[in-house]
Design a protein around this motif. Structure first.
Motif, PDB file in Angstrom:
ATOM      1  N   ALA A   5      -8.662  -2.291  -6.833  1.00 18.79           N
ATOM      2  CA  ALA A   5      -9.820  -3.166  -6.686  1.00 18.79           C
ATOM      3  C   ALA A   5      -9.502  -4.649  -6.917  1.00 18.79           C
ATOM      4  CB  ALA A   5     -10.945  -2.698  -7.599  1.00 18.79           C
ATOM      5  N   PRO A   6      -8.819  -5.037  -8.016  1.00 24.80           N
ATOM      6  CA  PRO A   6      -8.504  -6.465  -8.172  1.00 24.80           C
ATOM      7  C   PRO A   6      -7.537  -6.974  -7.126  1.00 24.80           C
ATOM      8  CG  PRO A   6      -7.511  -5.203  -9.919  1.00 24.80           C
ATOM      9  CD  PRO A   6      -8.404  -4.271  -9.193  1.00 24.80           C
ATOM     10  N   ILE A   7      -6.660  -6.105  -6.600  1.00 20.81           N
ATOM     11  CA  ILE A   7      -5.727  -6.552  -5.567  1.00 20.81           C
ATOM     12  C   ILE A   7      -6.486  -6.847  -4.278  1.00 20.81           C
ATOM     13  CG2 ILE A   7      -3.755  -5.889  -4.186  1.00 20.81           C
ATOM     14  CD1 ILE A   7      -2.883  -4.155  -6.514  1.00 20.81           C
ATOM     15  N   LEU A   8      -7.424  -5.946  -3.931  1.00 19.45           N
ATOM     16  CA  LEU A   8      -8.202  -6.160  -2.718  1.00 19.45           C
ATOM     17  C   LEU A   8      -9.054  -7.409  -2.848  1.00 19.45           C
ATOM     18  CD1 LEU A   8      -9.294  -2.541  -1.792  1.00 19.45           C
ATOM     19  CD2 LEU A   8      -7.523  -3.943  -0.772  1.00 19.45           C
ATOM     20  N   SER A  14       0.828  -1.211   0.000  1.00 24.37           N
ATOM     21  CA  SER A  14       0.000   0.000   0.000  1.00 24.37           C
ATOM     22  C   SER A  14       0.865   1.264   0.000  1.00 24.37           C
ATOM     23  CB  SER A  14      -0.910   0.011   1.218  1.00 24.37           C
ATOM     24  OG  SER A  14      -1.499  -1.248   1.394  1.00 24.37           O
ATOM     25  N   HIS A  15       1.974   1.223   0.758  1.00 26.36           N
ATOM     26  CA  HIS A  15       2.846   2.395   0.790  1.00 26.36           C
ATOM     27  C   HIS A  15       3.294   2.756  -0.626  1.00 26.36           C
ATOM     28  CE1 HIS A  15       3.082   1.379   5.032  1.00 26.36           C
ATOM     29  NE2 HIS A  15       3.623   2.558   5.242  1.00 26.36           N
ATOM     30  N   TYR A  16       3.755   1.722  -1.342  1.00 25.62           N
ATOM     31  CA  TYR A  16       4.259   1.990  -2.691  1.00 25.62           C
ATOM     32  C   TYR A  16       3.151   2.447  -3.622  1.00 25.62           C
ATOM     33  CZ  TYR A  16       8.823   0.117  -1.635  1.00 25.62           C
ATOM     34  OH  TYR A  16      10.058  -0.067  -1.108  1.00 25.62           O
ATOM     35  N   ALA A  38       6.507  -2.501  -7.623  1.00 25.47           N
ATOM     36  CA  ALA A  38       6.041  -2.867  -6.281  1.00 25.47           C
ATOM     37  C   ALA A  38       5.163  -4.112  -6.342  1.00 25.47           C
ATOM     38  CB  ALA A  38       5.274  -1.702  -5.673  1.00 25.47           C
ATOM     39  N   ILE A  39       4.247  -4.146  -7.305  1.00 26.78           N
ATOM     40  CA  ILE A  39       3.374  -5.322  -7.421  1.00 26.78           C
ATOM     41  C   ILE A  39       4.189  -6.554  -7.784  1.00 26.78           C
ATOM     42  CG2 ILE A  39       1.500  -6.315  -8.779  1.00 26.78           C
ATOM     43  CD1 ILE A  39       0.010  -3.898  -8.514  1.00 26.78           C
TER      44      ILE A  39
END
Lengths: 100, 184
Positions: free
Chosen positions: B109-112, A5-7, A48-49
């Protein structure tokens, strides 16, 4: 601990800064700088992902974005030089040759 | 601990530098700030174990792109301040903020929802540049070749646009060029 989330928040903040530049800049050179900021913000998100999901696809897309940015700068600067030779200014408002 | 310190330092410097790029009236200051921000972004890539991407970022962006901008700025008058007429400055901030928010929601949204699965998982015991090479030259070979062709096209376009007499266009005449050509 730094999480994904930070990134992503950082990436969004940088993207917003780039968008402010795209919206408020009237000089073509400055506009190109702002697009570089947009591309870099996207790159941070991809990297990041890629790290937090253990997947290399994000980094691959970041590489292709870098390649696209490099060619964009080459063509964009060439076009800007041609425009500056013709008109002597890089202001976007001088490009309204098709008055609708 | 050190990761947090590095992250916050890099992000503070990057945001400040990019803000200078966006708001500065001097083109030279904007370009220098952009180059500094690019270097700081490569720091994020090293933090994220994307070593090869970080090196590419430094070489391509702060090396090639910034040098290209610096050469391109020799054609323009950069000592003068850039004059810009901004209409409705508050609307600009509102619009960009909202657009960024919508993009973040669309991307997060897709990550969550946790629907992401690793297509090409990182293997243990392989360094990052090696893993990148393996994926790039197997799964992404065709996009890699297309990117090579694209770079070649961009190079030729840059040479032709900057080198030939492309500013004497036949289709986009300015008025005095019309009269000048008509007088002959």
């Amino acid at each position: 601990m730094i999480t994904l989330s930070h990134y992503l928040v950082l990436s969004a903040v940088l993207f917003a800064i780039g968008l402010v530049g795209v919206y408020r800049r009237k000089n073509l050179l400055m506009l190109l700088f702002s697009t570089e900021i947009l591309l870099n913000a996207a790159n941070i998100g991809f990297a990041a992902i890629s790290k937090f999901y253990g997947d290399l696809t994000g980094q691959m897309f970041a590489f292709f974005i870098v390649a696209v940015a490099a060619s964009e700068v080459a063509v964009g600067l060439g076009l800007m030089i041609v425009w500056y030779k013709r008109r002597g200014t890089l202001d976007i408002d001088s490009m309204q040759s098709m008055h609708g | 601990m050190f990761e947090a310190i590095a992250f916050y330092t890099f992000s503070a410097i990057t945001i400040v530098m990019f803000w200078i790029t966006v708001t500065s009236k001097n083109a030279l200051y904007a370009m220098s700030a952009l180059a500094a921000g690019m270097i700081m972004i490569s720091g994020f890539f090293f933090l994220l174990d994307a070593d090869f991407l970080g090196v590419v970022q430094i070489i391509v962006y702060t090396g090639a792109v910034m040098a290209l901008y610096a050469f391109g700025m020799m054609f323009f008058d950069t000592t003068r301040d850039v004059k810009e007429r901004v209409r409705a400055p508050k609307l600009v901030f509102l619009l960009s903020g909202m657009t960024a928010l919508v993009l973040v929601i669309a991307l997060v949204a897709p990550i969550l929802g946790d629907h992401i699965e690793a297509l090409y998982p990182m293997k243990e015991g392989i360094e990052n540049p090696q893993a990148v090479g393996i994926v790039l030259f197997t799964k992404y070979l065709v996009p890699f070749e297309v990117a090579a062709v694209m770079l070649l096209v961009a190079m030729i376009a840059g040479i032709v646009l900057a080198g030939k007499k492309m500013d004497e266009s036949l289709t986009l005449k300015v008025e005095d060029e019309f009269t000048q050509k008509g007088a002959q």
